[in-house]
Design an enzyme around this catalytic site. Structure first.
Site, PDB file in Angstrom:
ATOM      1  N   GLY A 154       0.410  -4.986   0.825  1.00  0.00           N
ATOM      2  CA  GLY A 154      -0.647  -4.818   0.041  1.00  0.00           C
ATOM      3  C   GLY A 154      -0.527  -5.412  -1.394  1.00  0.00           C
ATOM      4  N   ALA A 177       0.901  -1.366   0.009  1.00  0.00           N
ATOM      5  CA  ALA A 177      -0.002  -0.035  -0.004  1.00  0.00           C
ATOM      6  C   ALA A 177       0.838   1.127  -0.065  1.00  0.00           C
ATOM      7  CB  ALA A 177      -1.047   0.033   1.266  1.00  0.00           C
ATOM      8  N   GLU A 191       4.372  -5.306   6.978  1.00  0.00           N
ATOM      9  CA  GLU A 191       3.739  -4.491   7.543  1.00  0.00           C
ATOM     10  C   GLU A 191       4.119  -4.091   9.088  1.00  0.00           C
ATOM     11  OE1 GLU A 191       2.328  -6.697   5.651  1.00  0.00           O
ATOM     12  OE2 GLU A 191       0.568  -5.925   4.370  1.00  0.00           O
ATOM     13  N   GLU A 206      -0.821  -8.975  -1.138  1.00  0.00           N
ATOM     14  CA  GLU A 206      -2.257  -9.088  -0.845  1.00  0.00           C
ATOM     15  C   GLU A 206      -3.082  -8.959  -2.200  1.00  0.00           C
ATOM     16  OE1 GLU A 206      -2.651  -6.336   2.449  1.00  0.00           O
ATOM     17  OE2 GLU A 206      -3.126  -8.120   3.595  1.00  0.00           O
TER      18      GLU A 206
HETATM   19  N1  DAK Z   1       4.398   2.997  -0.510  1.00  0.00           N
HETATM   20  C1  DAK Z   1       5.167   4.247  -1.172  1.00  0.00           C
HETATM   21  N2  DAK Z   1       6.205   4.427  -1.775  1.00  0.00           N
HETATM   22  C2  DAK Z   1       7.051   3.514  -1.889  1.00  0.00           C
HETATM   23  C3  DAK Z   1       6.550   1.994  -1.279  1.00  0.00           C
HETATM   24  C4  DAK Z   1       5.307   2.057  -0.672  1.00  0.00           C
HETATM   25  N3  DAK Z   1       5.046   1.077  -0.065  1.00  0.00           N
HETATM   26  N4  DAK Z   1       7.801   1.269  -1.754  1.00  0.00           N
HETATM   27  C5  DAK Z   1       8.572   2.016  -2.216  1.00  0.00           C
HETATM   28  N5  DAK Z   1       8.303   3.226  -2.439  1.00  0.00           N
HETATM   29  C6  DAK Z   1       8.820   4.462  -3.256  1.00  0.00           C
HETATM   30  C7  DAK Z   1      10.103   4.775  -2.349  1.00  0.00           C
HETATM   31  O1  DAK Z   1       9.853   5.852  -1.258  1.00  0.00           O
HETATM   32  C8  DAK Z   1      11.110   5.250  -3.405  1.00  0.00           C
HETATM   33  O2  DAK Z   1      10.574   6.689  -3.713  1.00  0.00           O
HETATM   34  P1  DAK Z   1      11.744   7.975  -3.636  1.00  0.00           P
HETATM   35  O3  DAK Z   1      12.244   8.090  -2.548  1.00  0.00           O
HETATM   36  O4  DAK Z   1      12.411   7.521  -5.021  1.00  0.00           O
HETATM   37  O5  DAK Z   1      10.587   9.166  -3.995  1.00  0.00           O
HETATM   38  C9  DAK Z   1      10.701   4.501  -4.665  1.00  0.00           C
HETATM   39  O6  DAK Z   1       9.445   3.777  -4.434  1.00  0.00           O
HETATM   40  C10 DAK Z   1      11.746   3.427  -4.863  1.00  0.00           C
HETATM   41  O7  DAK Z   1      11.973   2.750  -3.759  1.00  0.00           O
HETATM   42  P2  DAK Z   1      13.320   2.278  -2.840  1.00  0.00           P
HETATM   43  O8  DAK Z   1      14.357   3.512  -3.382  1.00  0.00           O
HETATM   44  O9  DAK Z   1      13.292   1.916  -1.749  1.00  0.00           O
HETATM   45  O10 DAK Z   1      13.737   1.162  -3.749  1.00  0.00           O
HETATM   46  P3  DAK Z   1      14.865  -0.155  -3.542  1.00  0.00           P
HETATM   47  O11 DAK Z   1      15.166  -1.010  -4.621  1.00  0.00           O
HETATM   48  O12 DAK Z   1      15.788   0.432  -2.390  1.00  0.00           O
HETATM   49  O13 DAK Z   1      13.986  -0.808  -2.227  1.00  0.00           O
HETATM   50  C11 DAK Z   1      11.833  -2.349  -1.498  1.00  0.00           C
HETATM   51  C12 DAK Z   1      12.925  -1.724  -2.773  1.00  0.00           C
HETATM   52  C13 DAK Z   1      10.651  -2.645  -2.042  1.00  0.00           C
HETATM   53  C14 DAK Z   1      12.687  -3.155  -0.692  1.00  0.00           C
HETATM   54  C15 DAK Z   1      11.855  -1.060  -0.742  1.00  0.00           C
HETATM   55  O14 DAK Z   1      11.197   0.288  -1.232  1.00  0.00           O
HETATM   56  C16 DAK Z   1      10.816  -1.212   0.471  1.00  0.00           C
HETATM   57  O15 DAK Z   1      10.961  -1.797   1.307  1.00  0.00           O
HETATM   58  N6  DAK Z   1       9.393  -0.598   0.299  1.00  0.00           N
HETATM   59  C17 DAK Z   1       8.226  -0.410   1.314  1.00  0.00           C
HETATM   60  C18 DAK Z   1       7.778  -1.978   1.311  1.00  0.00           C
HETATM   61  C19 DAK Z   1       6.709  -2.003   2.426  1.00  0.00           C
HETATM   62  O16 DAK Z   1       6.987  -1.837   3.813  1.00  0.00           O
HETATM   63  N7  DAK Z   1       5.564  -2.532   2.212  1.00  0.00           N
HETATM   64  C20 DAK Z   1       4.300  -2.510   3.124  1.00  0.00           C
HETATM   65  C21 DAK Z   1       3.531  -1.385   3.103  1.00  0.00           C
HETATM   66  S1  DAK Z   1       2.305  -1.674   4.334  1.00  0.00           S
HETATM   67  C22 DAK Z   1      -5.180  -1.703   4.405  1.00  0.00           C
HETATM   68  C23 DAK Z   1      -5.115  -2.329   3.261  1.00  0.00           C
HETATM   69  C24 DAK Z   1      -3.634  -2.939   2.974  1.00  0.00           C
HETATM   70  C25 DAK Z   1      -2.657  -2.307   3.740  1.00  0.00           C
HETATM   71  C26 DAK Z   1      -2.764  -1.644   4.663  1.00  0.00           C
HETATM   72  C27 DAK Z   1      -4.276  -1.076   5.058  1.00  0.00           C
HETATM   73  N8  DAK Z   1      -6.604  -1.099   4.619  1.00  0.00           N
HETATM   74  C28 DAK Z   1      -7.599  -1.553   3.918  1.00  0.00           C
HETATM   75  C29 DAK Z   1      -6.991  -0.325   5.698  1.00  0.00           C
HETATM   76  C30 DAK Z   1      -1.358  -2.796   3.439  1.00  0.00           C
HETATM   77  C31 DAK Z   1      -0.385  -2.075   4.173  1.00  0.00           C
HETATM   78  C32 DAK Z   1       1.193  -2.226   3.207  1.00  0.00           C
HETATM   79  O17 DAK Z   1       1.330  -2.614   2.229  1.00  0.00           O
END
Ligand code: DAK
Length: 182
Positions: A108, A65, A131, A111
């Site tokens: 997400g 997400a 998450e 998911e």
């Molecule tokens: N959201 C927003 N931006 C993201 C992102 C994300 N989840 N993942 C990556 N980006 C962005 C980064 O901020 C970066 O943007 P800039 O800084 O260049 O502007 C760009 O994408 C490239 O990312 P990285 O520079 O980090 O790239 P790397 O190759 O170094 O790393 C990575 C890739 C996938 C390992 C890393 O980006 C990462 O760890 N990303 C976050 C992964 C994460 O934590 N995902 C879970 C998010 S929480 C709900 C339904 C669903 C959910 C919640 C509530 N409801 C219905 C209420 C689900 C929640 C989630 O998914």
């Protein structure tokens, strides 16, 4: 239709939805979920379409997400948001949905893949529910779908440890249907 976050094509009876937010590794913002549903509405109506494939880029199916969009939302805003029902609608479609996953399918994004009927993974794909690392729970159905797919203890390990797994591990755990070369 002018799409901002996806690409939509039709190829030989197959509807192809490509998530297209490369600058954010296809993170799922509200607009993307709305557009995916609009594309599905369109494809469901087409009698020439037999099945639908949803995919991302080589680097990311979807990295979760959109954390940046979610960061400023408070509880009532999330609660009243239509994100849940919009996501649910993806799984309720009548035509078979195939997720073609390459790169990161996290949070997400993982998911979203679980909403499909068939998940085909590139060998280098990475699946995970990280998450817990950002202080939230998997809110898009993983707590239910993963338990059904792989059993309680493996699902809880994935969600509580937050560490990603390879395509082969996902295959062994029952999370994907098939692993193919990139
Ligand atoms: N959201 C927003 N931006 C993201 C992102 C994300 N989840 N993942 C990556 N980006 C962005 C980064 O901020 C970066 O943007 P800039 O800084 O260049 O502007 C760009 O994408 C490239 O990312 P990285 O520079 O980090 O790239 P790397 O190759 O170094 O790393 C990575 C890739 C996938 C390992 C890393 O980006 C990462 O760890 N990303 C976050 C992964 C994460 O934590 N995902 C879970 C998010 S929480 C709900 C339904 C669903 C959910 C919640 C509530 N409801 C219905 C209420 C689900 C929640 C989630 O998914």
């Amino acid at each position: 239709m002018q799409w901002q976050t996806i690409l939509l094509e039709q190829r030989n009876g197959v509807g192809l939805i490509t998530l297209n937010r490369p600058q954010a590794l296809n993170a799922l913002n509200n607009q993307l979920i709305v557009e995916v549903n609009q594309a599905l509405d369109q494809l469901e109506k087409g009698p020439e379409i037999g099945c639908i494939v949803i995919t991302g880029s080589e680097k990311a199916f979807a990295a979760g997400a959109d954390i940046k969009e979610m960061a400023d939302l408070n509880f009532p805003q999330i609660y009243l948001d239509d994100f849940f029902s919009l996501a649910d609608r993806i799984a309720q479609r009548r035509k078979p949905l195939i997720a073609a996953v390459s790169g990161y399918a996290l949070g997400g994004g993982c998911e979203l893949a679980q909403h499909a009927d068939i998940i085909i993974a590139a060998r280098t794909a990475r699946f995970g529910q990280p998450e817990v690392n950002v202080g939230i729970m998997p809110g898009g159905g993983a707590t239910q779908r993963l338990v059904r797919a792989m059993g309680y203890w493996r699902a809880m390990h994935l969600m509580l440890a937050g560490e990603p797994i390879s395509a082969d591990e996902a295959m062994a755990m029952g999370l994907v249907s098939e692993v193919v070369d990139d």
